[in-house]
Design an enzyme around this catalytic site. Structure first.
Site, PDB file in Angstrom:
ATOM      1  CB  SER A  39     -22.240  16.796  -8.151  1.00 49.90           C
ATOM      2  OG  SER A  39     -23.531  16.202  -7.982  1.00 49.90           O
ATOM      3  CD  GLU A  41     -26.281  20.197 -12.586  1.00 53.69           C
ATOM      4  OE1 GLU A  41     -26.935  19.164 -12.807  1.00 53.69           O
ATOM      5  OE2 GLU A  41     -25.999  20.589 -11.444  1.00 53.69           O
ATOM      6  CD  GLU A  60     -31.241  25.535  -7.589  1.00 55.99           C
ATOM      7  OE1 GLU A  60     -31.738  26.242  -6.684  1.00 55.99           O
ATOM      8  OE2 GLU A  60     -30.563  24.511  -7.354  1.00 55.99           O
ATOM      9  CG  HIS A  83     -28.305  20.010  -8.944  1.00 53.50           C
ATOM     10  ND1 HIS A  83     -27.498  19.110  -9.585  1.00 53.50           N
ATOM     11  CD2 HIS A  83     -28.340  19.615  -7.646  1.00 53.50           C
ATOM     12  CE1 HIS A  83     -27.055  18.220  -8.724  1.00 53.50           C
ATOM     13  NE2 HIS A  83     -27.555  18.497  -7.530  1.00 53.50           N
ATOM     14  CG  HIS A 290     -57.142  37.826  -9.861  1.00 51.94           C
ATOM     15  ND1 HIS A 290     -56.656  38.778  -8.996  1.00 51.94           N
ATOM     16  CD2 HIS A 290     -56.674  36.641  -9.389  1.00 51.94           C
ATOM     17  CE1 HIS A 290     -55.938  38.191  -8.056  1.00 51.94           C
ATOM     18  NE2 HIS A 290     -55.927  36.896  -8.272  1.00 51.94           N
ATOM     19  N   GLY A 409     -48.329  36.190 -12.154  1.00 53.90           N
ATOM     20  CA  GLY A 409     -48.791  36.405 -10.794  1.00 53.90           C
ATOM     21  C   GLY A 409     -47.902  35.767  -9.753  1.00 53.90           C
TER      22      GLY A 409
END
Length: 535
Positions: A39, A41, A60, A83, A290, A409
């Site tokens: 709303s 936006e 999104e 949003h 890692h 990742g």
């Protein structure tokens, strides 16, 4: 006294914030808007102009992933409209990936109207500028509506300045209709020359080396330096290794000097680079790890050199000499500075053994077959972590700008990114190579591909589990026979999921039918998903 509605608060003949922002976006060549609107936006889209395109993602995270692929393929920032707090929160996984990918994104987030912000209204963002940190380069909620266009212009310049990355501007819903002064787009340089004295030092070290190695990073392809790096490697007869966890290709993997891929493990990097006396890392950190490691970061007696566009990367590098600036400018400067002696070429990389058909099929056989039937110029957007080492052997990347994956990742990036790349490069064949577990983070991207009628071939490597976790488990003391909770993925029907999103689909379990199925899928003028059952 009757207050004007937000949609009509600007006097006739004046420029509104909405009009000023749209004019800026035209000037920046950003007339495609990605989003999933709420709303707060909606005021941006009043009288939405015909020369703009809105690309809807059903989540999104999908919108940001599509925008990331689109921006990387075009080498220009993408514009995203999210949003408020909840929408930005949903998008954060792929905002984090965009930050790690060094992708320029201008993200606008909705905010409730200024007049009710003191009352903690529904759907407002209490600390809008803090929410995306630290994974945006800059965030702002302008103090006045009239400052919104200036904030978006500043955000664009920051996003495009290396190291590129996302920015976020929070815009209250009633700002879009307010009057403001137009903002003209400016020319802001995007390339910084590395320190000439440091480049001379690197050039001398390369010329003096007996056996040099290059470590190739994603920054090479991002900066359009592929051909220059190949020329520099050939001049120095340097072995070319790919940096750990690289999200782009930077060197032809069929080149006789291509050596292979470095793992994200300190001791293994040192072992693979043993015997090289000069290691030049281009467009990558030195090095990405890692797991915990011990001992030296480079082999004893080896000099470490680095060319990076990120001063933070240069700052935390444990040893060596680092130049900071444009990868392309730096490599071209080295081509002008270096005159190495004649050297013997590095040893050729051993070819991978031929993968044979089996039931169920091996990952190697599937990727070997894909390599044989795809065009070398097709673009692979990959997110199949357990298959990546096999891909490195059986699906070589041969040309610039033909490979994308996430540097973060984080899963859920590559399926929507394939949609963004296909939007940006309509003449290229895009292949989304996705693991079954990875695909479920952003399966809604299939709907966007179908609605846009993009000829993407999505290949699901379906082993019915999070195989990467099983392979990683021994690092933490698990035995092969130990149960591993939360890693099995039974009963996912990808053909039905694809068709439910409006996308054609086929399942392949017989190796005898794989080649024909892939050929037909690659020839499809509309998106199609190929669910390949593997061992």
């Amino acid at each position: 006294m009757t207050l004007p509605s937000p949609a009509s608060s600007a006097a006739p003949g004046t420029t509104t914030v909405r009009e000023a922002v749209l004019a800026l976006l035209r000037a920046f060549d950003m007339t495609t808007i990605f989003g999933n609107p709420g709303s707060t936006e909606l005021p941006l889209f009043l009288d939405f102009p015909d020369d703009f395109r809105y690309v809807l993602g059903l989540h999104e995270g999908v919108a940001v992933g599509m925008a990331d692929g689109y921006a990387q393929a075009r080498r220009n920032a993408s514009f995203i409209n999210l949003h408020s707090a909840a929408g930005v929160g949903n998008a954060m996984g792929n905002i984090f990936t965009a930050y790690k990918n060094r992708t320029p994104l201008v993200i606008t987030a909705g905010q409730q109207s200024r007049s009710i912000l003191p009352y903690d209204p529904f759907l407002h963002s209490a600390q809008a500028t803090e929410l995306p940190k630290p994974y945006v380069k800059w965030s702002c909620e302008p103090a006045r509506a009239q400052d919104v266009p200036l904030a978006i212009a500043r955000g664009y310049y920051i996003a495009m300045q290396p190291p590129c990355g996302p920015v976020l501007i929070s815009v209250p819903a009633d700002d879009w209709a307010q009057p403001c002064e137009p903002v003209a787009a400016r020319q802001v340089g995007k390339q910084l020359r590395p320190d000439p004295a440091v480049m001379v030092e690197i050039a001398r070290a390369l010329d003096a080396a007996r056996r040099p190695a290059f470590v190739i990073g994603a920054g090479i392809d991002r900066d359009g330096a592929w051909n220059d790096v190949v020329e520099l490697a050939e001049r120095h007869q340097a072995a070319a290794w790919v940096a750990p966890m690289s999200g782009r290709c930077g060197f032809p993997e069929d080149h006789p000097q291509f050596a292979g891929f470095l793992p994200a493990i300190r001791e293994k990097i040192v072992s693979l680079l043993a015997g090289y006396d000069c290691i030049f890392v281009i467009g990558a950190p030195a090095f990405t790890y890692h797991v915990e490691g011990f001992g030296p970061h480079v082999p004893p007696g080896a000099a470490l050199l680095q060319l990076t566009d990120d001063p933070q990367v240069a700052a935390w590098a444990p040893v060596g000499t680092a130049a900071v600036g444009s990868i392309g400018l730096g490599v071209r400067e080295l081509l002008a500075l270096t005159e190495p002696p004649r050297r013997a070429p590095p040893p050729a990389r051993a070819p991978a053994p031929r993968a044979e058909p089996s039931a169920p099929m091996s990952t190697a056989y599937v990727l070997q077959t894909l390599a044989e039937v795809r065009d070398a110029g097709s673009v692979v957007v990959e997110e199949a972590p357990s298959a990546r080492p096999v891909m490195h052997r059986y699906l070589p990347m041969l040309r610039s700008e033909t490979f994308y994956t996430m540097c973060s990742g984080g899963l859920g990036y590559s399926m929507p990114a394939a949609v963004g790349v296909a939007l940006a490069r309509p003449q290229a064949k895009v292949i989304g190579l996705i693991g079954d577990g990875s695909s479920m983070y952003s399966i809604q991207a299939l709907w966007s591909a179908a609605q846009l009628k993009l000829p993407i071939t999505f290949i699901i490597l379906n082993n019915r589990r999070y195989a990467a976790l099983r392979e990683f488990a021994p690092t933490f003391g698990f035995k092969p026979e130990d149960a591993l909770a939360g890693t099995d993925l039974p009963d996912l029907d990808f053909v039905s999921l694809a068709r439910g999103h409006g996308c054609q689909a086929v399942r392949v379990s017989d190796p005898a039918s794989l080649r024909d199925a892939l050929r037909e899928a690659l020839a499809s003028p509309v998106p199609i998903l190929v669910d390949v059952e593997i061992s």
